[in-house]
Design a protein around this motif. Structure first.
Motif, PDB file in Angstrom:
ATOM      1  N   HIS A  50      -7.819   7.676  -0.013  1.00  0.00           N
ATOM      2  CA  HIS A  50      -8.082   8.578   0.927  1.00  0.00           C
ATOM      3  C   HIS A  50      -8.693  10.084   0.187  1.00  0.00           C
ATOM      4  CE1 HIS A  50      -5.329   7.232   4.705  1.00  0.00           C
ATOM      5  NE2 HIS A  50      -6.353   6.432   4.810  1.00  0.00           N
ATOM      6  N   GLY A  85       4.317  12.663   3.440  1.00  0.00           N
ATOM      7  CA  GLY A  85       4.657  12.599   2.171  1.00  0.00           C
ATOM      8  C   GLY A  85       6.159  12.910   2.511  1.00  0.00           C
ATOM      9  N   ASP A 109       1.043  -1.197   0.212  1.00  0.00           N
ATOM     10  CA  ASP A 109       0.415  -0.199   0.659  1.00  0.00           C
ATOM     11  C   ASP A 109       0.899   1.334  -0.206  1.00  0.00           C
ATOM     12  OD1 ASP A 109      -2.290   1.267   2.244  1.00  0.00           O
ATOM     13  OD2 ASP A 109      -1.966   2.200   0.181  1.00  0.00           O
ATOM     14  N   ALA A 110       0.685   1.496  -0.949  1.00  0.00           N
ATOM     15  CA  ALA A 110       1.726   2.955  -1.952  1.00  0.00           C
ATOM     16  C   ALA A 110       1.583   4.192  -0.436  1.00  0.00           C
ATOM     17  CB  ALA A 110       2.095   3.270  -2.934  1.00  0.00           C
ATOM     18  N   GLY A 111       2.378   4.820  -0.111  1.00  0.00           N
ATOM     19  CA  GLY A 111       2.042   5.975   1.121  1.00  0.00           C
ATOM     20  C   GLY A 111       1.736   7.485   0.053  1.00  0.00           C
ATOM     21  N   VAL A 112       1.868   8.492   0.637  1.00  0.00           N
ATOM     22  CA  VAL A 112       1.638   9.798   0.000  1.00  0.00           C
ATOM     23  C   VAL A 112       2.646  10.003  -0.748  1.00  0.00           C
ATOM     24  CG1 VAL A 112       1.106  12.226   0.913  1.00  0.00           C
ATOM     25  CG2 VAL A 112       0.351  10.523   1.828  1.00  0.00           C
ATOM     26  N   THR A 113       2.296  10.410  -1.729  1.00  0.00           N
ATOM     27  CA  THR A 113       4.033  11.176  -2.857  1.00  0.00           C
ATOM     28  C   THR A 113       3.704  12.052  -3.356  1.00  0.00           C
ATOM     29  OG1 THR A 113       2.861   9.781  -4.766  1.00  0.00           O
ATOM     30  CG2 THR A 113       3.853   8.273  -3.510  1.00  0.00           C
ATOM     31  N   GLY A 120      -5.472  12.228   4.030  1.00  0.00           N
ATOM     32  CA  GLY A 120      -6.116  10.983   5.571  1.00  0.00           C
ATOM     33  C   GLY A 120      -7.641  10.478   5.728  1.00  0.00           C
ATOM     34  N   ILE A 158      -2.864   9.122  -0.510  1.00  0.00           N
ATOM     35  CA  ILE A 158      -2.912   7.253  -0.594  1.00  0.00           C
ATOM     36  C   ILE A 158      -4.619   6.740  -0.701  1.00  0.00           C
ATOM     37  CG2 ILE A 158      -3.307   5.236   1.583  1.00  0.00           C
ATOM     38  CD1 ILE A 158      -1.010   7.022   3.093  1.00  0.00           C
ATOM     39  N   GLU A 194       6.501  11.523  11.073  1.00  0.00           N
ATOM     40  CA  GLU A 194       5.789   9.918  10.717  1.00  0.00           C
ATOM     41  C   GLU A 194       4.798  10.268  12.346  1.00  0.00           C
ATOM     42  OE1 GLU A 194       8.637   7.174  12.110  1.00  0.00           O
ATOM     43  OE2 GLU A 194       7.358   6.069  13.248  1.00  0.00           O
ATOM     44  N   SER A 195       3.323   9.765  11.973  1.00  0.00           N
ATOM     45  CA  SER A 195       2.647   9.670  12.550  1.00  0.00           C
ATOM     46  C   SER A 195       3.224   9.262  13.717  1.00  0.00           C
ATOM     47  CB  SER A 195       1.617   9.164  12.389  1.00  0.00           C
ATOM     48  OG  SER A 195       0.641   9.821  12.903  1.00  0.00           O
ATOM     49  N   TYR A 250      -1.165  11.435   7.015  1.00  0.00           N
ATOM     50  CA  TYR A 250       0.251  10.727   7.057  1.00  0.00           C
ATOM     51  C   TYR A 250       0.659  11.791   6.036  1.00  0.00           C
ATOM     52  CZ  TYR A 250      -2.214   6.495   8.580  1.00  0.00           C
ATOM     53  OH  TYR A 250      -2.639   5.580   9.743  1.00  0.00           O
TER      54      TYR A 250
END
Lengths: 111, 116
Positions: free
Chosen positions: A29, A103, A1-5, A94, A26, B44-45, A101
Motif C-alpha cells: 500500500h 492503524g 499479513d501485518a496491518g497498519v502499525t 490503502g 500494509i 474497523e472497515s 485501513y
C-alpha cells in the motif's frame, strides 16, 4: 499479513513542545493518510501522501506537517503544541479508491 | 465543502429489534465507507459502496447507497449486544471534481447501544 502499525501508542507532551508520530502501511500500500480524532467526534482529515508526494491536505494549521519515505512509511510532525491538539491520531493506508485501513492510533495528551 | 451528516447520533435499542442509521452528504461523491469503532479502539472497515444502488451485507448489517439522493443507510437486523459500538460513515470526493486525494470526510458518528 501485518496491518497498519503506528508508534508510539501513547504520548504526553507539554504546550509548546514538538511531536513526531510514525506510521507503517500494509505491505504493497503506497497511500498513507493522517487523521485527528477528538473525543466524541469523527476523524478529521489532515494529510494524504501517495508515492512520497502530498496528494491532499485538510484544514489544519502549518504547525502540522508530514512526509512519506521511500518504503512508504510516514511521519506526522506537530510543532508548538496546543492543549487542543490532544487527540487520537490515526493513520490510514490503502490503494487509491479502495478501502482505507486504519492503524491502532497514537493517543496524544498535551498538558 | 463536503459535509456529512449522520442520524441519529445516539441510539439505544433492544436485542432482536431492527433499525436504520442514515448518512447524508452534501456534494457528489463516488465512494462511501462505513466504519465501526469500539471504545478506545481504532476504526474497523465494514463496507465500501462504489456506485448508485450498491447494496452490501455482512451478517446482521446491510448498507446501501443512493448517489442521486446523496444518502446511504446502514440497516441492523435483529440486533445483538455485540453490535454495540460507534458507527461512522465517510465520504470521498468525486474523482472528476479534481479531488484526487482520498481524504475522507466523516460524519459525527452514531453511538449505538444494544441492551440485552
Amino acid at each position: 499479513d501485518a496491518g497498519v502499525t503506528q508508534s508510539p501508542t501513547h504520548l504526553i507532551k507539554t504546550r509548546g513542545q514538538q511531536v513526531t508520530l510514525r506510521c507503517s502501511p500494509i505491505s504493497g500500500h503506497k497511500s498513507v493518510s493522517w487523521y485527528q480524532q477528538v473525543l466524541g467526534q469523527g476523524p478529521q482529515f489532515i494529510f494524504q501522501y501517495y508515492e512520497k508526494e502530498e496528494r491532499g491536505r485538510g484544514n489544519f494549521p502549518d504547525r502540522f506537517s508530514a512526509r512519506q519515505f521511500p518504503n512508504y512509511s510516514s511521519e506526522l510532525n506537530v510543532n508548538a503544541l496546543l492543549l487542543g491538539d490532544s487527540a487520537l491520531y490515526l493513520c490510514a493506508a490503502g490503494r487509491p479508491q479502495e478501502t482505507q485501513y486504519f492503524g491502532p492510533g497514537t493517543r496524544l495528551l498535551v498538558l | 465543502e463536503l459535509k456529512v451528516e449522520q442520524n441519529p447520533l445516539f441510539l439505544s435499542m433492544q436485542e432482536g429489534k431492527n433499525y436504520t442509521i442514515y448518512c447524508n452528504y452534501s456534494t457528489t461523491s463516488d465512494r462511501l465507507y462505513w466504519y465501526r469503532q469500539d471504545p478506545g479502539k481504532s476504526l474497523e472497515s465494514l463496507f465500501v459502496l462504489l456506485s448508485n444502488g450498491a447494496v452490501k451485507q455482512e451478517g446482521r448489517l446491510m448498507a446501501s447507497l443512493d448517489t442521486k439522493a446523496r444518502l446511504s443507510t446502514l440497516h441492523i437486523t435483529a440486533a445483538v449486544h455485540d453490535l454495540s459500538a460507534t458507527y461512522f460513515c465517510a465520504v470521498s470526493p468525486a474523482l472528476y471534481s479534481g479531488g484526487g486525494a482520498d481524504g475522507l470526510t466523516f460524519g459525527k458518528g452514531t453511538h449505538l447501544i444494544i441492551q440485552p
